[in-house]
Design a protein around this motif. Sequence first.
Motif, PDB file in Angstrom:
ATOM      1  N   GLN A  41      40.636  21.370  57.918  1.00 36.63           N
ATOM      2  CA  GLN A  41      41.347  22.736  57.636  1.00 36.63           C
ATOM      3  C   GLN A  41      42.045  22.489  56.381  1.00 36.63           C
ATOM      4  OE1 GLN A  41      42.103  25.949  59.802  1.00 36.63           O
ATOM      5  NE2 GLN A  41      42.808  26.164  57.502  1.00 36.63           N
ATOM      6  N   PHE A  42      42.024  23.543  55.297  1.00 36.79           N
ATOM      7  CA  PHE A  42      42.810  23.471  54.245  1.00 36.79           C
ATOM      8  C   PHE A  42      44.035  24.287  54.390  1.00 36.79           C
ATOM      9  CE2 PHE A  42      38.913  22.404  52.493  1.00 36.79           C
ATOM     10  CZ  PHE A  42      38.943  22.232  50.979  1.00 36.79           C
ATOM     11  N   PHE A  43      45.281  23.548  53.989  1.00 37.27           N
ATOM     12  CA  PHE A  43      46.541  23.887  54.136  1.00 37.27           C
ATOM     13  C   PHE A  43      46.806  24.412  52.814  1.00 37.27           C
ATOM     14  CE2 PHE A  43      46.015  21.615  58.302  1.00 37.27           C
ATOM     15  CZ  PHE A  43      46.403  22.415  59.196  1.00 37.27           C
ATOM     16  N   ALA A  44      47.634  25.677  52.806  1.00 36.36           N
ATOM     17  CA  ALA A  44      47.930  26.296  51.691  1.00 36.36           C
ATOM     18  C   ALA A  44      49.381  26.299  51.350  1.00 36.36           C
ATOM     19  CB  ALA A  44      47.301  27.630  51.305  1.00 36.36           C
ATOM     20  N   ALA A  45      50.010  25.910  50.063  1.00 34.81           N
ATOM     21  CA  ALA A  45      51.354  25.985  49.745  1.00 34.81           C
ATOM     22  C   ALA A  45      51.503  27.336  49.155  1.00 34.81           C
ATOM     23  CB  ALA A  45      51.945  24.897  48.914  1.00 34.81           C
ATOM     24  N   PHE A  46      51.725  28.477  49.694  1.00 37.51           N
ATOM     25  CA  PHE A  46      51.941  29.743  49.076  1.00 37.51           C
ATOM     26  C   PHE A  46      52.988  29.869  48.121  1.00 37.51           C
ATOM     27  CE2 PHE A  46      52.913  34.475  49.799  1.00 37.51           C
ATOM     28  CZ  PHE A  46      52.283  34.581  48.610  1.00 37.51           C
ATOM     29  N   ILE A  47      52.786  30.347  46.701  1.00 38.94           N
ATOM     30  CA  ILE A  47      53.990  30.515  46.344  1.00 38.94           C
ATOM     31  C   ILE A  47      54.582  31.903  46.050  1.00 38.94           C
ATOM     32  CG2 ILE A  47      55.233  29.882  44.011  1.00 38.94           C
ATOM     33  CD1 ILE A  47      54.165  27.282  45.501  1.00 38.94           C
TER      34      ILE A  47
END
Length: 311
Positions: A41-47
């Motif tokens: 699972q890719f976990f994104a840090a959304f800006i």
Amino acid sequence: MIIVDAHCDTITKIMEKGTQLRKNDCHVDIDRLKAKGNYVQFFAAFIDPAYCQAYALKRALQIIDEFYRQIEVNKDDIMICCNYNDIEEAVKANKIAAVLSIEGGEALQGDLGVLRMLYRLGVRSICLTWNHRNEIADGVKDESSGGGLTPFGREVVKEMNRLGMLIDLSHISKTGFWDVLECTSAPVIVSHSNAQRLCAHRRNLTDKQIMAVKDNGGVIGINLYPEFLNNSKEATIKDIINHIEYIASLAGPDHIGLGADFDGVDGLPAGINGVQDIEKIFNELAKLNYSSENIEKFAGKNFLRVIQNVL
């Protein structure tokens, strides 16, 4: 079978809701991922634009800190993976393989030194833009200007190639897309985008772009958001299959994956309420007589090939 989902916004979502990655009422949690077996699972840090420009890096670090905190609390069941060998180790240990990404190059704040530090923090993929213009390139909402990669953006692409990071072209303007493919020396990903021919949303890819990803050796992750599937608020698994089949008809079976966009969307197709239902897509493909080899490619092998090549 190993499943790879190249994009979710779950870490940001649990921060906002004050809940935990172990078990929650979001689209993704550890208990449900573990139940699926071998999962990357890719976990994104959304800006979010609300944090740009002055606080973009701070926001990225806050989300990354939460990611590491959740990994530490649940280290018996999930591990951060920075390359293909790490993923193999996680699978052998019966752990979820977690890959850290950033959605929005605003986090770099125009500084290659920040890029290198984020790499040292474990970030292995960056979606160069969200929908708007930043120091790297124009996003899809600003593409009427015709802007593509900036000089800094070209430096970012080259440095990501050197470091071994996945360049993600979801959300970028068409000119930016072509600029990156001209500049990069490595395969790219388009982590959560669909086919524009089937759904005329600006976030989706034209036939020419799909073929360019094929020629580059990259992978397109199918997004489950109904508005990217059929231009409406409602969709079904059949809509997902339609995009898989269309891209496969153009580019072949080696350039399709999954980028569900879980916890980053306000709706999902009927019958899919979260990661617990992801196998319904593969079961439907099996009913349509897709070979187990191709289903395994769509599920994860194609993304794993690019990960092994780049990271």
